[in-house]
Design a protein around this motif. Structure first.
Motif, PDB file in Angstrom:
ATOM      1  N   ILE B 189       0.845  -1.204   0.000  1.00 21.42           N
ATOM      2  CA  ILE B 189       0.000   0.000   0.000  1.00 21.42           C
ATOM      3  C   ILE B 189       0.878   1.250   0.000  1.00 21.42           C
ATOM      4  O   ILE B 189       0.633   2.200  -0.748  1.00 21.42           O
ATOM      5  N   ALA B 190       1.932   1.213   0.814  1.00 24.38           N
ATOM      6  CA  ALA B 190       2.848   2.369   0.852  1.00 24.38           C
ATOM      7  C   ALA B 190       3.513   2.554  -0.512  1.00 24.38           C
ATOM      8  O   ALA B 190       3.638   3.683  -1.006  1.00 24.38           O
ATOM      9  N   ALA B 191       3.929   1.435  -1.123  1.00 14.02           N
ATOM     10  CA  ALA B 191       4.593   1.521  -2.431  1.00 14.02           C
ATOM     11  C   ALA B 191       3.622   2.047  -3.495  1.00 14.02           C
ATOM     12  O   ALA B 191       3.995   2.868  -4.341  1.00 14.02           O
ATOM     13  N   THR B 192       2.375   1.570  -3.427  1.00 15.36           N
ATOM     14  CA  THR B 192       1.370   2.025  -4.397  1.00 15.36           C
ATOM     15  C   THR B 192       1.084   3.516  -4.208  1.00 15.36           C
ATOM     16  O   THR B 192       0.956   4.263  -5.185  1.00 15.36           O
ATOM     17  N   THR B 193       1.010   3.923  -2.940  1.00 21.32           N
ATOM     18  CA  THR B 193       0.803   5.355  -2.666  1.00 21.32           C
ATOM     19  C   THR B 193       1.942   6.173  -3.268  1.00 21.32           C
ATOM     20  O   THR B 193       1.711   7.198  -3.920  1.00 21.32           O
ATOM     21  N   ALA B 194       3.166   5.694  -3.042  1.00 25.08           N
ATOM     22  CA  ALA B 194       4.334   6.408  -3.589  1.00 25.08           C
ATOM     23  C   ALA B 194       4.244   6.488  -5.110  1.00 25.08           C
ATOM     24  O   ALA B 194       4.537   7.526  -5.710  1.00 25.08           O
ATOM     25  N   LEU B 195       3.813   5.389  -5.722  1.00 25.24           N
ATOM     26  CA  LEU B 195       3.706   5.345  -7.184  1.00 25.24           C
ATOM     27  C   LEU B 195       2.655   6.342  -7.684  1.00 25.24           C
ATOM     28  O   LEU B 195       2.900   7.095  -8.640  1.00 25.24           O
ATOM     29  N   ILE B 196       1.513   6.349  -7.020  1.00 20.13           N
ATOM     30  CA  ILE B 196       0.435   7.265  -7.436  1.00 20.13           C
ATOM     31  C   ILE B 196       0.890   8.720  -7.286  1.00 20.13           C
ATOM     32  O   ILE B 196       0.695   9.550  -8.176  1.00 20.13           O
ATOM     33  N   LEU B 279      -3.813   3.393  19.036  1.00 16.15           N
ATOM     34  CA  LEU B 279      -2.802   4.461  18.966  1.00 16.15           C
ATOM     35  C   LEU B 279      -1.956   4.355  17.701  1.00 16.15           C
ATOM     36  O   LEU B 279      -1.254   5.309  17.334  1.00 16.15           O
ATOM     37  N   LEU B 280      -2.003   3.176  17.058  1.00 11.52           N
ATOM     38  CA  LEU B 280      -1.217   3.019  15.822  1.00 11.52           C
ATOM     39  C   LEU B 280      -1.878   3.724  14.639  1.00 11.52           C
ATOM     40  O   LEU B 280      -1.208   4.055  13.660  1.00 11.52           O
ATOM     41  N   LEU B 281      -3.176   3.935  14.723  1.00 14.02           N
ATOM     42  CA  LEU B 281      -3.895   4.514  13.582  1.00 14.02           C
ATOM     43  C   LEU B 281      -3.392   5.895  13.155  1.00 14.02           C
ATOM     44  O   LEU B 281      -3.272   6.161  11.956  1.00 14.02           O
ATOM     45  N   PRO B 282      -3.093   6.801  14.106  1.00 11.94           N
ATOM     46  CA  PRO B 282      -2.589   8.117  13.661  1.00 11.94           C
ATOM     47  C   PRO B 282      -1.300   8.022  12.850  1.00 11.94           C
ATOM     48  O   PRO B 282      -0.947   8.961  12.141  1.00 11.94           O
ATOM     49  N   LEU B 283      -0.603   6.884  12.984  1.00 12.41           N
ATOM     50  CA  LEU B 283       0.646   6.746  12.212  1.00 12.41           C
ATOM     51  C   LEU B 283       0.372   6.633  10.714  1.00 12.41           C
ATOM     52  O   LEU B 283       1.232   6.952   9.899  1.00 12.41           O
ATOM     53  N   ILE B 284      -0.829   6.164  10.345  1.00  9.71           N
ATOM     54  CA  ILE B 284      -1.117   5.943   8.915  1.00  9.71           C
ATOM     55  C   ILE B 284      -1.075   7.253   8.124  1.00  9.71           C
ATOM     56  O   ILE B 284      -0.341   7.342   7.131  1.00  9.71           O
ATOM     57  N   PRO B 285      -1.826   8.305   8.529  1.00  4.89           N
ATOM     58  CA  PRO B 285      -1.690   9.564   7.770  1.00  4.89           C
ATOM     59  C   PRO B 285      -0.293  10.158   7.829  1.00  4.89           C
ATOM     60  O   PRO B 285       0.170  10.747   6.855  1.00  4.89           O
ATOM     61  N   LEU B 286       0.386   9.974   8.970  1.00  4.41           N
ATOM     62  CA  LEU B 286       1.746  10.514   9.068  1.00  4.41           C
ATOM     63  C   LEU B 286       2.681   9.789   8.094  1.00  4.41           C
ATOM     64  O   LEU B 286       3.502  10.407   7.411  1.00  4.41           O
ATOM     65  N   LEU B 287       2.525   8.452   8.035  1.00  5.48           N
ATOM     66  CA  LEU B 287       3.356   7.679   7.097  1.00  5.48           C
ATOM     67  C   LEU B 287       3.009   8.032   5.657  1.00  5.48           C
ATOM     68  O   LEU B 287       3.905   8.128   4.801  1.00  5.48           O
ATOM     69  N   ALA B 288       1.722   8.231   5.392  1.00  2.57           N
ATOM     70  CA  ALA B 288       1.303   8.614   4.030  1.00  2.57           C
ATOM     71  C   ALA B 288       1.945   9.940   3.648  1.00  2.57           C
ATOM     72  O   ALA B 288       2.437  10.105   2.518  1.00  2.57           O
ATOM     73  N   ALA B 289       1.967  10.877   4.593  1.00  3.53           N
ATOM     74  CA  ALA B 289       2.593  12.182   4.318  1.00  3.53           C
ATOM     75  C   ALA B 289       4.087  12.017   4.074  1.00  3.53           C
ATOM     76  O   ALA B 289       4.659  12.640   3.177  1.00  3.53           O
ATOM     77  N   LEU B 290       4.696  11.137   4.868  1.00  2.60           N
ATOM     78  CA  LEU B 290       6.143  10.895   4.719  1.00  2.60           C
ATOM     79  C   LEU B 290       6.450  10.281   3.351  1.00  2.60           C
ATOM     80  O   LEU B 290       7.392  10.690   2.659  1.00  2.60           O
ATOM     81  N   VAL B 291       5.632   9.309   2.963  1.00  2.21           N
ATOM     82  CA  VAL B 291       5.799   8.662   1.657  1.00  2.21           C
ATOM     83  C   VAL B 291       5.614   9.690   0.530  1.00  2.21           C
ATOM     84  O   VAL B 291       6.395   9.759  -0.422  1.00  2.21           O
ATOM     85  N   ALA B 292       4.576  10.527   0.680  1.00  2.00           N
ATOM     86  CA  ALA B 292       4.305  11.546  -0.342  1.00  2.00           C
ATOM     87  C   ALA B 292       5.454  12.544  -0.413  1.00  2.00           C
ATOM     88  O   ALA B 292       5.879  12.943  -1.504  1.00  2.00           O
ATOM     89  N   PHE B 293       5.964  12.927   0.752  1.00  2.97           N
ATOM     90  CA  PHE B 293       7.084  13.865   0.796  1.00  2.97           C
ATOM     91  C   PHE B 293       8.277  13.301   0.026  1.00  2.97           C
ATOM     92  O   PHE B 293       8.848  13.963  -0.843  1.00  2.97           O
ATOM     93  N   ALA B 294       8.625  12.049   0.356  1.00  2.00           N
ATOM     94  CA  ALA B 294       9.799  11.429  -0.283  1.00  2.00           C
ATOM     95  C   ALA B 294       9.575  11.265  -1.788  1.00  2.00           C
ATOM     96  O   ALA B 294      10.457  11.576  -2.603  1.00  2.00           O
ATOM     97  N   ALA B 295       8.381  10.796  -2.154  1.00  3.40           N
ATOM     98  CA  ALA B 295       8.097  10.539  -3.574  1.00  3.40           C
ATOM     99  C   ALA B 295       8.096  11.846  -4.372  1.00  3.40           C
ATOM    100  O   ALA B 295       8.694  11.931  -5.455  1.00  3.40           O
ATOM    101  N   THR B 296       7.439  12.876  -3.836  1.00  2.00           N
ATOM    102  CA  THR B 296       7.345  14.147  -4.568  1.00  2.00           C
ATOM    103  C   THR B 296       8.708  14.818  -4.670  1.00  2.00           C
ATOM    104  O   THR B 296       9.075  15.334  -5.727  1.00  2.00           O
ATOM    105  N   ARG B 297       9.445  14.796  -3.579  1.00  2.00           N
ATOM    106  CA  ARG B 297      10.756  15.467  -3.590  1.00  2.00           C
ATOM    107  C   ARG B 297      11.699  14.786  -4.582  1.00  2.00           C
ATOM    108  O   ARG B 297      12.355  15.447  -5.380  1.00  2.00           O
ATOM    109  N   THR B 298      11.725  13.446  -4.525  1.00  2.00           N
ATOM    110  CA  THR B 298      12.607  12.707  -5.431  1.00  2.00           C
ATOM    111  C   THR B 298      12.213  12.968  -6.886  1.00  2.00           C
ATOM    112  O   THR B 298      13.062  13.260  -7.732  1.00  2.00           O
ATOM    113  N   THR B 299      10.908  12.870  -7.160  1.00  2.00           N
ATOM    114  CA  THR B 299      10.432  13.059  -8.535  1.00  2.00           C
ATOM    115  C   THR B 299      10.703  14.485  -9.013  1.00  2.00           C
ATOM    116  O   THR B 299      11.181  14.692 -10.140  1.00  2.00           O
ATOM    117  N   SER B 300      10.392  15.454  -8.163  1.00  2.00           N
ATOM    118  CA  SER B 300      10.560  16.859  -8.560  1.00  2.00           C
ATOM    119  C   SER B 300      12.025  17.163  -8.875  1.00  2.00           C
ATOM    120  O   SER B 300      12.334  17.728  -9.923  1.00  2.00           O
TER     121      SER B 300
END
Lengths: 225, 308
Positions: B189-196, B279-300
């Motif tokens: 899911i994380a990899a797919t998010t990064a791809l999208i 308590l693990l649930l809040p980590l999901i949006p944070l991880l999604a943001a982290l994945v998006a940050f890494a993917a967008t920065r690398t791509t840009s």
């Protein structure tokens, strides 16, 4: 400031400019003329690091452009104001925001230059259009907005590529007057144009050096100018 | 080192707060914005279920393991005239075996209750040759299974010790594989998010070629241009993932509880979060943001380098 030494540049293996040398000293005023496709825009782009010379050396403020990183070129461009014929703007931002953009990009809060911005827009006659979007401006207004954006960072050099190409004679003279004023403030100005009347008009106001590109070479213009 | 940390923290804070003017440099793009938010929401929704699966199977493995550890069964199968004698011998033997806490004979009624789910309540137990079952519970460090088997062979030849290991091992293994599958799903899911996000960023960079040209003309550095895209996509991924996580959590919370679904549904309805799992649930949006940050920065940065 900006110096080209024996520069050659071509597209697809064909040289457009060959063995060009040019020095833009501080406070000097240059016109660059020549037929369409002669290489005026290419030479301007070499002067601000958009293009890198295939042979020879382009020096931007003492640094060899070929050995500069992209970030170093970007920093050098903050010392060079560029006005293009097609005056590229961000159409979703207002005129004031577009003019202030170089300040924002440099990391300075644009609030700090609000007064400078007002003065600048007044100077180019666009105070009433500060909240307009670029597509709402006429050709002459766009050129003046582009000039305001080019000088807001108080650059040392102003490069204008066919700045009067899309505007009427009256507006061309107004723009020329602004560029001459900048030169009197100590800015180095290089204007690429094929409008010989504009050059003649300018020479009445300023000691301009006129150069001509012909057969891939940069020559001093003839006596008619 | 301390100075480096301070600078990083300041830069992180500056990134989180953002620069309203810098963010306006890139024009709003309705379609890709909605696409990114929607994709992040869908991925986060799936991530909630993958996380629930991982945690539930982990609990299941532990429960099965705990339930079957510490107990064993002795099954006595013997001719009718020997069964009582062998049962008594086994019980005596267990009383003297170190590590045995309790030995309990499983009565006929209890056997019938155990068999009724498979054969129904009207099973005629008397007509079936059922073995005698003795449930033993370990005490302390437990008993020596090999020694006990040897003693049983000598004193009660019809008795067989079943320490449940042959049942426990594959069940625990299956549960652990399911848990690994859950974590693998999270990674996918994380990899797919990064791809999208990468595709959306590439599309946005292509659509904003003019903006990039203008920014370069006026002296913008790559990090500044990339930053405008990175902040935008990170915020979109976070927003979408937050919505998807909340929705997923609500759906999981609405699943039938284990104790209301009955024994038959216990395996499936164990899917959910308990206690600190939430308590693990809040980590999901944070991880999604982290994945998006890494993917967008690398791509840009890669795209800007290509276009230079």
């Amino acid at each position: 400031m900006i110096e080209l030494q024996d520069v050659t540049y071509g597209y697809g293996g064909t040289a457009l400019l060959a063995g060009i040398s040019l020095r833009l000293a501080q406070g000097s005023f240059h016109f660059l003329t020549g037929p369409s496709g002669a290489g005026k825009t290419t030479l301007i782009k070499l002067c601000y690091g958009e293009l890198i010379a295939g042979q020879g050396r382009v020096s931007l403020f003492g640094q060899d452009a070929a050995s500069m990183s992209r970030d170093e070129i970007a920093l050098a461009r903050r010392r060079i104001g560029v006005v293009h014929q097609d005056c590229q703007f961000l159409d979703h931002l207002t005129v004031a925001e577009n003019v202030a953009l170089p300040v924002v990009v440099s990391g300075r809060p644009s609030q700090q230059i609000e007064r400078d911005l007002e003065d600048l827009l007044g100077w180019v006659g666009l105070a009433a259009h500060r909240d307009a979007l670029p597509p709402e401006l006429s050709g002459g207004e766009r050129q003046r907005a582009a000039l305001a954006r080019a000088v807001i960072m108080s650059p040392e050099v102003i490069l204008a590529d066919e700045p009067t190409g899309n505007i009427d004679w009256e507006m061309s003279l107004r723009l020329l007057t602004l560029l001459v004023e900048l030169n009197r403030m100590g800015k180095t100005v290089l204007i690429a144009t094929h409008d010989l009347n504009l050059i003649r008009q300018a020479k009445k106001q300023v000691a301009a050096r006129v150069l001509r590109i012909a057969n891939r070479q940069l020559l001093a213009a003839g006596a008619e100018l | 080192m301390k100075r480096a940390r301070r600078i990083s923290a300041r830069r992180l804070l500056a990134f989180a707060i953002g620069d309203a003017q810098a963010d306006r440099v890139v024009p709003p793009s309705g379609f890709t914005a909605r696409l990114t938010v929607l994709a992040a929401a869908a991925m986060a929704f799936l991530a909630v279920f993958a996380l629930a699966l991982s945690l539930a199977t982990g609990r299941l493995a532990n429960r099965w393991s705990e339930a079957l550890t510490g107990t064993a069964t002795i099954r006595i199968t013997a001719p009718e005239d020997q069964i009582e004698a062998q049962t008594a011998a086994v019980l005596r033997l267990l009383e003297t075996t170190p590590g045995i806490g309790q030995a309990r004979l499983i009565g006929r009624d209890e056997q019938a209750a155990l068999l009724s789910p498979w054969f129904g309540p009207d099973l005629p137990l008397d007509s079936l040759p059922l073995p005698v079952l003795i449930e033993i519970t370990e005490a302390g460090a437990g008993y020596d299974a090999t020694g006990l088997r040897a003693r049983l062979a000598g004193e009660a030849p019809g008795a067989v010790l079943d320490d449940h290991s042959r049942w426990r091992a594959p069940l625990v293994s299956a549960a652990r594989r399911l848990r690994a599958l859950g974590w693998a799903s999270m990674l996918l899911i994380a990899a797919t998010t990064a791809l999208i996000i990468t595709l959306a960023t590439s599309a946005a960079l292509a659509a904003n070629a003019q903006v990039i040209r203008v920014l370069r003309l006026i002296g913008a550095q790559d990090a500044y241009i990339a930053g405008a895209f990175v902040r935008r996509y990170t915020a979109r991924a976070f927003t979408g993932a937050l919505a998807g996580t909340v929705l997923g959590a609500v759906v999981v919370a609405l699943l039938p509880a284990r104790d209301t679904a009955g024994a038959a549904g216990e395996f499936l309805t164990g899917l959910g979060f308990t206690g600190t799992d939430w308590l693990l649930l809040p980590l999901i949006p944070l991880l999604a943001a982290l994945v998006a940050f890494a993917a967008t920065r690398t791509t840009s940065l890669a795209t800007l380098k290509e276009r230079s």
